[in-house]
Design a protein around this motif. Structure first.
Motif, short mmCIF file in Angstrom:
data_model
loop_
_atom_site.label_atom_id
_atom_site.label_comp_id
_atom_site.label_asym_id
_atom_site.label_seq_id
_atom_site.Cartn_x
_atom_site.Cartn_y
_atom_site.Cartn_z
N LEU A 194 0.97 -1.22 0.05
CA LEU A 194 0.14 -0.03 0.07
C LEU A 194 1.06 1.34 0.00
O LEU A 194 1.73 1.50 0.89
N ALA A 195 0.73 2.15 -0.96
CA ALA A 195 1.46 3.27 -1.07
C ALA A 195 0.91 4.19 -1.84
O ALA A 195 -0.08 4.38 -2.58
N VAL A 196 1.13 5.63 -1.24
CA VAL A 196 0.47 6.80 -1.85
C VAL A 196 1.77 7.94 -1.94
O VAL A 196 2.49 7.83 -1.08
N GLN B 16 0.01 12.22 0.33
CA GLN B 16 -0.12 11.50 1.49
C GLN B 16 -1.03 12.53 2.57
O GLN B 16 -0.89 13.77 2.40
N LYS B 17 -1.61 11.74 3.64
CA LYS B 17 -2.26 12.70 4.73
C LYS B 17 -3.58 13.47 4.05
O LYS B 17 -3.94 14.12 4.63
N GLN B 18 -4.16 12.69 2.83
CA GLN B 18 -5.27 13.64 2.14
C GLN B 18 -6.22 12.48 2.12
O GLN B 18 -7.27 12.78 1.32
N GLY B 19 -6.45 11.24 2.70
CA GLY B 19 -7.37 10.56 2.65
C GLY B 19 -7.21 9.25 1.36
O GLY B 19 -8.18 8.50 1.30
N ALA C 120 -5.34 6.70 0.88
CA ALA C 120 -5.20 5.41 1.27
C ALA C 120 -6.37 4.84 2.10
O ALA C 120 -6.91 3.67 1.90
N ALA C 121 -7.05 5.61 2.79
CA ALA C 121 -8.52 5.39 3.37
C ALA C 121 -9.32 5.06 1.81
O ALA C 121 -10.23 4.03 2.35
N ASN D 13 7.87 1.66 11.07
CA ASN D 13 7.06 2.46 10.03
C ASN D 13 5.81 2.81 10.87
O ASN D 13 4.70 2.42 10.65
N GLY E 92 3.99 5.56 11.07
CA GLY E 92 2.72 6.15 10.05
C GLY E 92 1.84 5.02 9.84
O GLY E 92 0.85 5.23 9.70
N PHE F 174 -2.04 4.07 10.82
CA PHE F 174 -2.93 3.93 9.70
C PHE F 174 -3.81 2.83 9.88
O PHE F 174 -5.03 2.47 9.94
N TYR F 175 -3.29 1.47 9.81
CA TYR F 175 -3.67 0.18 9.96
C TYR F 175 -4.56 0.02 11.11
O TYR F 175 -5.53 -0.57 11.38
N ARG G 130 -5.90 2.54 12.73
CA ARG G 130 -7.18 3.30 12.63
C ARG G 130 -8.14 2.56 11.96
O ARG G 130 -9.45 2.57 11.91
#
Ligand code: COA
Length: 148
Positions: free
Chosen positions: A74-76, A81-84, A86-87, A113, A115, A119-120, A122
Motif C-alpha cells: 500500500l503506498a501513496v 499523503q495525509k489526504q485520505g 489510502a483510506a 513504520n 505512520g 494507519f492500519y 485506525r
C-alpha cells in the motif's frame, strides 16, 4: 484536506507509474518483477489504484486465499499523503470483499513504520505476531490482522 481520487482496478499499463511511486516512497522498494508478478500473474489478485487526472497517485496490492486476504503493498505518492487517499483505497477494498468469503485480512509492516502502523490501527488491524528478519534489510515486521 481530503481529496477524492478515482479508484479503479490496476491495469498492466499502470506498472511504470506504480514502480515510480514505489521508488519514491520506499527506501527498500519492490523490484519491477515483483510488481509485474502482482499485476500480470497473480491469479487471485485484488489490485487497486487511486488516480487524479488519470495519473496514478496511490495503490493497494492484495490477493485472496480462500477466506483470507493478504494486503501485500500500500503506498501513496509523497505529495498526496495525509489526504485520505489510502483510506479511499482501503474502503474500496473492503467494499469489494463484501461479495467474497474473506473473513480475515493480514498484512506485514516494518516495526519502524510508525505512520503505516497508525494507519492500519485506525482501520481496525491488530498486531498478532512479529516476524524476525522479515525484510532483507534485517528489519522485523509486525503481522497485523483484521477480522471481517
Ligand atoms: C501509510 C500510507 C499508505 C498512508 O496513506 P495516506 O493516504 O497518507 O493515509 P490517509 O490520509 O488515508 O490516512 C491518514 C491517517 O493515517 C494515519 N497516518 C498516516 N500517515 C501517518 C503518519 N506519518 N504518522 C501518523 N499517522 C499516520 C493517521 O491516522 C492519519 O489520520 P490523521 O491525518 O487524521 O492523523 C502513506 O503514508 C504511505 O504511502 N507511506 C509510505 C509507504 C508505506 O509505508 N506503506 C505501507 C507499507 S506496509
Amino acid at each position: 484536506m481530503t481529496i477524492t481520487p478515482v479508484i479503479r482496478e490496476a491495469l498492466p499499463t499502470d506498472i511504470e507509474q506504480l514502480l515510480a511511486i514505489e521508488r519514491r516512497v520506499f527506501t527498500d522498494p519492490w523490484t519491477r518483477s515483483q510488481i509485474e508478478f502482482e499485476l500480470l500473474k497473480q491469479p487471485v489478485a485484488l489490485n487497486l489504484v487511486a488516480c487524479m487526472n488519470e495519473d496514478v497517485i496511490g495503490y493497494l496490492l492484495s490477493y485472496l486465499v480462500v477466506d483470507e486476504l493478504h494486503l501485500n503493498n500500500l503506498a501513496v505518492d509523497n505529495d498526496f499523503q495525509k489526504q485520505g487517499v489510502a483510506a479511499g483505497l482501503m474502503q474500496e477494498m473492503f467494499n469489494r470483499l463484501e461479495a467474497t468469503a474473506v473473513k480475515h485480512c493480514y498484512l506485514e509492516v516494518a516495526v519502524t513504520n510508525s505512520g503505516a502502523i497508525a494507519f492500519y490501527r485506525r482501520w481496525g488491524f491488530d498486531q498478532v505476531a512479529i516476524r524476525k528478519n522479515y525484510y532483507h534489510t534485517g528489519e522485523d515486521a509486525l503481522v497485523m490482522v483484521k477480522g471481517l
